[in-house]
Design a protein around this motif. Structure first.
Motif, PDB file in Angstrom:
ATOM      1  N   SER A 197       0.839  -1.203   0.000  1.00 50.60           N
ATOM      2  CA  SER A 197       0.000   0.000   0.000  1.00 50.60           C
ATOM      3  C   SER A 197       0.877   1.258   0.000  1.00 50.60           C
ATOM      4  O   SER A 197       0.493   2.295  -0.546  1.00 50.60           O
ATOM      5  CB  SER A 197      -0.977  -0.001   1.177  1.00 50.60           C
ATOM      6  OG  SER A 197      -0.288  -0.178   2.378  1.00 50.60           O
ATOM      7  N   ILE A 200       1.854   1.588  -3.702  1.00 49.40           N
ATOM      8  CA  ILE A 200       0.740   2.106  -4.519  1.00 49.40           C
ATOM      9  C   ILE A 200       0.544   3.599  -4.226  1.00 49.40           C
ATOM     10  O   ILE A 200       0.310   4.409  -5.135  1.00 49.40           O
ATOM     11  CB  ILE A 200      -0.548   1.291  -4.247  1.00 49.40           C
ATOM     12  CG1 ILE A 200      -0.346  -0.158  -4.711  1.00 49.40           C
ATOM     13  CG2 ILE A 200      -1.762   1.919  -4.939  1.00 49.40           C
ATOM     14  CD1 ILE A 200      -1.340  -1.156  -4.150  1.00 49.40           C
ATOM     15  N   GLY A 201       0.693   3.958  -2.955  1.00 46.03           N
ATOM     16  CA  GLY A 201       0.554   5.368  -2.558  1.00 46.03           C
ATOM     17  C   GLY A 201       1.605   6.249  -3.205  1.00 46.03           C
ATOM     18  O   GLY A 201       1.422   7.465  -3.341  1.00 46.03           O
ATOM     19  N   GLY A 203       2.453   6.254  -6.265  1.00 44.26           N
ATOM     20  CA  GLY A 203       2.017   6.687  -7.601  1.00 44.26           C
ATOM     21  C   GLY A 203       1.467   8.104  -7.517  1.00 44.26           C
ATOM     22  O   GLY A 203       0.673   8.392  -6.624  1.00 44.26           O
ATOM     23  N   SER A 209      -0.821   4.813 -10.013  1.00 41.94           N
ATOM     24  CA  SER A 209      -1.118   3.959  -8.861  1.00 41.94           C
ATOM     25  C   SER A 209      -1.771   2.652  -9.297  1.00 41.94           C
ATOM     26  O   SER A 209      -1.517   1.595  -8.714  1.00 41.94           O
ATOM     27  CB  SER A 209      -2.037   4.686  -7.873  1.00 41.94           C
ATOM     28  OG  SER A 209      -1.298   5.648  -7.179  1.00 41.94           O
ATOM     29  N   SER A 210      -2.628   2.722 -10.325  1.00 39.43           N
ATOM     30  CA  SER A 210      -3.301   1.506 -10.795  1.00 39.43           C
ATOM     31  C   SER A 210      -2.289   0.511 -11.348  1.00 39.43           C
ATOM     32  O   SER A 210      -2.394  -0.697 -11.137  1.00 39.43           O
ATOM     33  CB  SER A 210      -4.317   1.827 -11.892  1.00 39.43           C
ATOM     34  OG  SER A 210      -5.208   2.777 -11.407  1.00 39.43           O
ATOM     35  N   ALA A 247      -4.497   1.053   0.540  1.00 41.67           N
ATOM     36  CA  ALA A 247      -3.981   1.930  -0.508  1.00 41.67           C
ATOM     37  C   ALA A 247      -4.862   3.170  -0.660  1.00 41.67           C
ATOM     38  O   ALA A 247      -4.382   4.260  -0.977  1.00 41.67           O
ATOM     39  CB  ALA A 247      -3.894   1.168  -1.833  1.00 41.67           C
ATOM     40  N   SER A 253      -0.036   4.422   2.886  1.00 40.27           N
ATOM     41  CA  SER A 253      -0.104   5.046   1.561  1.00 40.27           C
ATOM     42  C   SER A 253       0.250   6.534   1.652  1.00 40.27           C
ATOM     43  O   SER A 253       0.790   7.108   0.703  1.00 40.27           O
ATOM     44  CB  SER A 253      -1.456   4.811   0.893  1.00 40.27           C
ATOM     45  OG  SER A 253      -2.460   5.443   1.601  1.00 40.27           O
ATOM     46  N   SER A 257       3.040   8.339  -0.536  1.00 36.12           N
ATOM     47  CA  SER A 257       2.842   9.515  -1.398  1.00 36.12           C
ATOM     48  C   SER A 257       4.005  10.500  -1.237  1.00 36.12           C
ATOM     49  O   SER A 257       4.434  11.119  -2.210  1.00 36.12           O
ATOM     50  CB  SER A 257       1.482  10.170  -1.138  1.00 36.12           C
ATOM     51  OG  SER A 257       1.542  10.922   0.045  1.00 36.12           O
TER      52      SER A 257
END
Ligand SMILES: NC(=O)c1ccc[n+]([C@@H]2O[C@H](COP(=O)([O-])OP(=O)(O)OC[C@H]3O[C@@H](n4cnc5c(N)ncnc54)[C@H](O)[C@@H]3O)[C@@H](O)[C@H]2O)c1
Length: 319
Positions: A197, A200-201, A203, A209-210, A247, A253, A257
């Protein structure tokens, strides 16, 4: 009605008491560590400072003592964070407690002396000689559960009848329980989602992120298989379910970021999240010594990039 002891009066332990009480069980909670939670739970109004809500009067608070573990409970629930797992494992072993155990804690433990990585249920069985261990995992924000928002989780035990017995005692209209025999897979998923997570964060837009989400799933699948869980468990509440909630929001996340924006980990932690526990960071520090030695970097490039970002404080490089 059964008698349940919850060990850990943090957000999750306290929220878990709500469906248990609603099911007419006799629920006792204890807190071995935090003065704040002891104060919250022993106060008249039982106002929980992390959940911002008064807990039910029916919830019995007892001061922690190892003798409490010997009382006549039908189920002991462990809701401590990963750092409290060895403490409670030792207590249960020394007192030879035979009560069935349900573990809510998410994480993995590295045993340096024998160079092995254990899920918590494995650790309880192999190091602390406890049997009858079940795991409850899945996407569950304690703040939502305590307010009786619909939540679905999964209870895992190789003996599915035990998992179903627990499920029957704790499920309500808003707390729905699924089952799995794959306790290892369920525990692996729910631990490593804290790492993915964060990735993904990192992105910086939804498209990015996808793509990281899809690549994370591939790495998670590889790791589940490596640790001898079932690959299909990735599709369960403990896998994609928990990855989604972590996420979409949460501390992992959020840290991701900042890393994705180019901040080095130490700076981001100090500047933006000084007081926050980032579970993914703790897990990286716990498992990296094993993973780096044992697993081919090329199989899990995202996890390895995060290791460099956290352990070497380098800028996160993911594509
Ligand atoms: N299974 C689930 O559905 C689910 C859902 C959310 C969270 N969780 C997990 O539950 C665990 C607790 O999360 P939380 O949100 O309640 O956290 P929290 O910070 O609110 O509470 C942490 C608990 O661990 C105890 N603790 C912390 N350090 C300790 C130490 N060194 N020794 C002994 N006890 C210690 C604290 O006193 C407290 O009881 C985490 O592992 C989290 O991932 C599980």
């Amino acid at each position: 009605m059964i008698k349940i002891l919850i060990i850990g009066g943090g957000a999750m332990g306290s929220a878990f008491a709500i469906p248990c009480i609603e099911n007419k069980n006799k629920v006792t909670i204890t807190e071995p560590y935090s003065k704040t939670f002891i104060k919250n739970l022993s106060s008249k109004k039982k106002f929980h400072s992390a959940l911002k809500i008064n807990l039910p009067k029916k919830l019995i608070f007892k001061k922690y003592s190892n003798q409490l573990l010997k009382e006549n409970f039908d189920l002991i629930v462990i809701a401590l964070s990963l750092s409290g797992i060895d403490f409670i494992g030792k207590e249960l072993k020394n007192l030879k407690v035979k009560t069935p155990i349900l573990i809510l804690t998410k994480g993995l433990k590295y045993e340096k002396k024998i160079n092995k990585l254990f899920t918590i249920s494995e650790l309880f069985k192999k190091k602390y000689n406890r049997v009858n261990i079940s795991a409850l995992k899945g996407p569950c924000l304690a703040k939502e559960l305590v307010r009786k928002k619909q939540t679905s989780v999964i209870v895992a035990n190789k003996n599915i009848n035990i998992a179903k017995w627990i499920g029957k005692k704790i499920s309500t209209k808003y707390y729905l329980i699924e089952y799995s025999k794959d306790i290892i897979g369920v525990e692996i998923c729910s631990a490593i989602k804290n790492i993915y997570s964060m990735i993904i964060g990192a992105g910086q837009n939804l498209n990015a992120s996808s793509s990281l989400f899809q690549k994370s799933l591939n790495e998670m699948k590889y790791l589940i298989k490596y640790f001898k869980g079932k690959e299909t468990t990735i599709e369960s509440l403990a896998g994609v379910g928990d990855l989604y909630v972590s996420a979409a929001g949460g501390r992992n996340s959020k840290m991701g970021s900042y890393l994705g924006k180019g901040y080095k980990f130490n700076i981001a932690k100090k500047k933006f999240m000084k007081k926050d526990t980032v579970e993914g960071e703790q897990l990286v520090r716990e498992i990296a010594p094993y993973i780096i030695k044992k697993i081919d970097k090329k199989k899990i490039p995202l996890m390895n990039s995060l290791f460099s970002a956290i352990l070497k404080n380098k800028k996160l490089k993911i594509s």
